[in-house]
Design a protein around this motif. Sequence first.
Motif, PDB file in Angstrom:
ATOM      1  N   PRO A  60       0.829  -1.215   0.000  1.00  0.00           N
ATOM      2  CA  PRO A  60       0.000   0.000   0.000  1.00  0.00           C
ATOM      3  C   PRO A  60       0.860   1.261   0.000  1.00  0.00           C
ATOM      4  O   PRO A  60       1.942   1.298   0.607  1.00  0.00           O
ATOM      5  N   LEU A  61       0.376   2.279  -0.654  1.00  0.00           N
ATOM      6  CA  LEU A  61       1.104   3.544  -0.732  1.00  0.00           C
ATOM      7  C   LEU A  61       1.284   4.161   0.651  1.00  0.00           C
ATOM      8  O   LEU A  61       2.334   4.746   0.947  1.00  0.00           O
ATOM      9  N   VAL A  62       0.278   4.025   1.501  1.00  0.00           N
ATOM     10  CA  VAL A  62       0.369   4.592   2.853  1.00  0.00           C
ATOM     11  C   VAL A  62       1.521   3.952   3.626  1.00  0.00           C
ATOM     12  O   VAL A  62       2.278   4.644   4.316  1.00  0.00           O
ATOM     13  N   VAL A  63       1.663   2.646   3.487  1.00  0.00           N
ATOM     14  CA  VAL A  63       2.750   1.948   4.182  1.00  0.00           C
ATOM     15  C   VAL A  63       4.105   2.414   3.645  1.00  0.00           C
ATOM     16  O   VAL A  63       5.054   2.633   4.411  1.00  0.00           O
ATOM     17  N   GLN A  64       4.208   2.580   2.330  1.00  0.00           N
ATOM     18  CA  GLN A  64       5.458   3.060   1.738  1.00  0.00           C
ATOM     19  C   GLN A  64       5.800   4.456   2.259  1.00  0.00           C
ATOM     20  O   GLN A  64       6.962   4.751   2.544  1.00  0.00           O
ATOM     21  N   ILE A  65       4.789   5.308   2.387  1.00  0.00           N
ATOM     22  CA  ILE A  65       5.016   6.659   2.907  1.00  0.00           C
ATOM     23  C   ILE A  65       5.541   6.606   4.332  1.00  0.00           C
ATOM     24  O   ILE A  65       6.531   7.267   4.681  1.00  0.00           O
ATOM     25  N   LEU A  66       4.904   5.808   5.165  1.00  0.00           N
ATOM     26  CA  LEU A  66       5.306   5.723   6.569  1.00  0.00           C
ATOM     27  C   LEU A  66       6.707   5.145   6.711  1.00  0.00           C
ATOM     28  O   LEU A  66       7.499   5.602   7.539  1.00  0.00           O
ATOM     29  N   VAL A  67       7.025   4.137   5.887  1.00  0.00           N
ATOM     30  CA  VAL A  67       8.343   3.510   5.979  1.00  0.00           C
ATOM     31  C   VAL A  67       9.435   4.470   5.515  1.00  0.00           C
ATOM     32  O   VAL A  67      10.441   4.674   6.198  1.00  0.00           O
ATOM     33  N   ILE A  68       9.230   5.068   4.334  1.00  0.00           N
ATOM     34  CA  ILE A  68      10.260   5.954   3.780  1.00  0.00           C
ATOM     35  C   ILE A  68      10.407   7.212   4.629  1.00  0.00           C
ATOM     36  O   ILE A  68      11.529   7.673   4.892  1.00  0.00           O
ATOM     37  N   TYR A  69       9.299   7.761   5.103  1.00  0.00           N
ATOM     38  CA  TYR A  69       9.364   8.984   5.901  1.00  0.00           C
ATOM     39  C   TYR A  69      10.012   8.739   7.256  1.00  0.00           C
ATOM     40  O   TYR A  69      10.556   9.663   7.868  1.00  0.00           O
ATOM     41  N   SER A  70       9.978   7.484   7.711  1.00  0.00           N
ATOM     42  CA  SER A  70      10.631   7.144   8.979  1.00  0.00           C
ATOM     43  C   SER A  70      12.037   6.597   8.756  1.00  0.00           C
ATOM     44  O   SER A  70      12.954   6.899   9.524  1.00  0.00           O
ATOM     45  N   LEU A  71      12.201   5.801   7.695  1.00  0.00           N
ATOM     46  CA  LEU A  71      13.468   5.115   7.475  1.00  0.00           C
ATOM     47  C   LEU A  71      14.549   6.030   6.894  1.00  0.00           C
ATOM     48  O   LEU A  71      15.680   6.056   7.386  1.00  0.00           O
ATOM     49  N   VAL A  72      14.205   6.770   5.846  1.00  0.00           N
ATOM     50  CA  VAL A  72      15.213   7.577   5.148  1.00  0.00           C
ATOM     51  C   VAL A  72      15.855   8.623   6.055  1.00  0.00           C
ATOM     52  O   VAL A  72      17.093   8.728   6.102  1.00  0.00           O
ATOM     53  N   PRO A  73      15.086   9.412   6.827  1.00  0.00           N
ATOM     54  CA  PRO A  73      15.748  10.376   7.724  1.00  0.00           C
ATOM     55  C   PRO A  73      16.639   9.699   8.765  1.00  0.00           C
ATOM     56  O   PRO A  73      17.740  10.198   9.055  1.00  0.00           O
ATOM     57  N   SER A  74      16.169   8.587   9.325  1.00  0.00           N
ATOM     58  CA  SER A  74      16.981   7.882  10.323  1.00  0.00           C
ATOM     59  C   SER A  74      18.261   7.335   9.708  1.00  0.00           C
ATOM     60  O   SER A  74      19.339   7.399  10.316  1.00  0.00           O
ATOM     61  N   LEU A  75      18.158   6.820   8.473  1.00  0.00           N
ATOM     62  CA  LEU A  75      19.327   6.294   7.794  1.00  0.00           C
ATOM     63  C   LEU A  75      20.327   7.402   7.464  1.00  0.00           C
ATOM     64  O   LEU A  75      21.536   7.257   7.680  1.00  0.00           O
TER      65      LEU A  75
END
Length: 263
Positions: free
Chosen positions: A66-81
């Motif tokens: 789902p697009l919502v899941v992708q948004i939540l993952v990328i918005y949380s994962l990319v900044p932390s990475l």
Amino acid sequence: MAIDLPYVKEILILVLNGIPTTLRLTVIPLLIALPLAFLFAVVRQRNVRILSRIVQVYVSFIRGTPLVVQILVIYSLVPSLLNALALKGGLELDVFGINPIYYAYIVFTLNTIATLSEVFRSALETVDKRQFEAAISIGLLPVQAYRRILIPQALVAALPNMCNTTINLLKSTSLAFLMSVQDITAIAKTEAAFGYNYLESYLVIFIVYIVLCSLVQVIFQLLEQRVSIYKKGRATPKKAVNQTVPFEGTIKEGFHVGVEEYS
């Protein structure tokens, strides 16, 4: 329940200020995705070893989540990475101060690439493969064969689905508020929370989205009219009308003439 008309006028003005952000969230990912999606489509169509399998897995993964899941993952994962890499490299980088619209670009671009790659692949399949082989046999490079022969014909089949993809992308940008991006949905939602005028706010953005999507359909209809000359049975160039071409030379020479007419 009566509709607060003065508030509708007020929220409409505020929502219109968010249209440029919504359009950027649509146009920029689309422009980035177009060449990459076409490249992925060619890789799948030509069945390039290893790369074809990688592209297939990528498309299945993106379309299967789902697009919502992708948004939540990328918005949380990319900044932390990025923050972890900055700390490890000793860089003083305010990762969490980056404009969230860039994360939105990443999410929507990844989705658009996956969708358009399938659109282009199915469109290329509608073109007879013998045309590519004939183009190569007369000395055209593969890039020239695609640009002059295959792409114009495939574009006829691809445009309706490209229109659907663009409209879906435009509507999907309404989820950008999950990343704190101030698009038209985020503005309406924020303003509605102050006075609980959710009905008026959602009615306004409902109409705005209808207008924007209708404009997209009009643009693609005009594009379809422009490329309609490449439809089967209608691909005769204007300058060739009422002109008798003598039957001379080989088949390859005749094909070459046709190629030059469309170049």
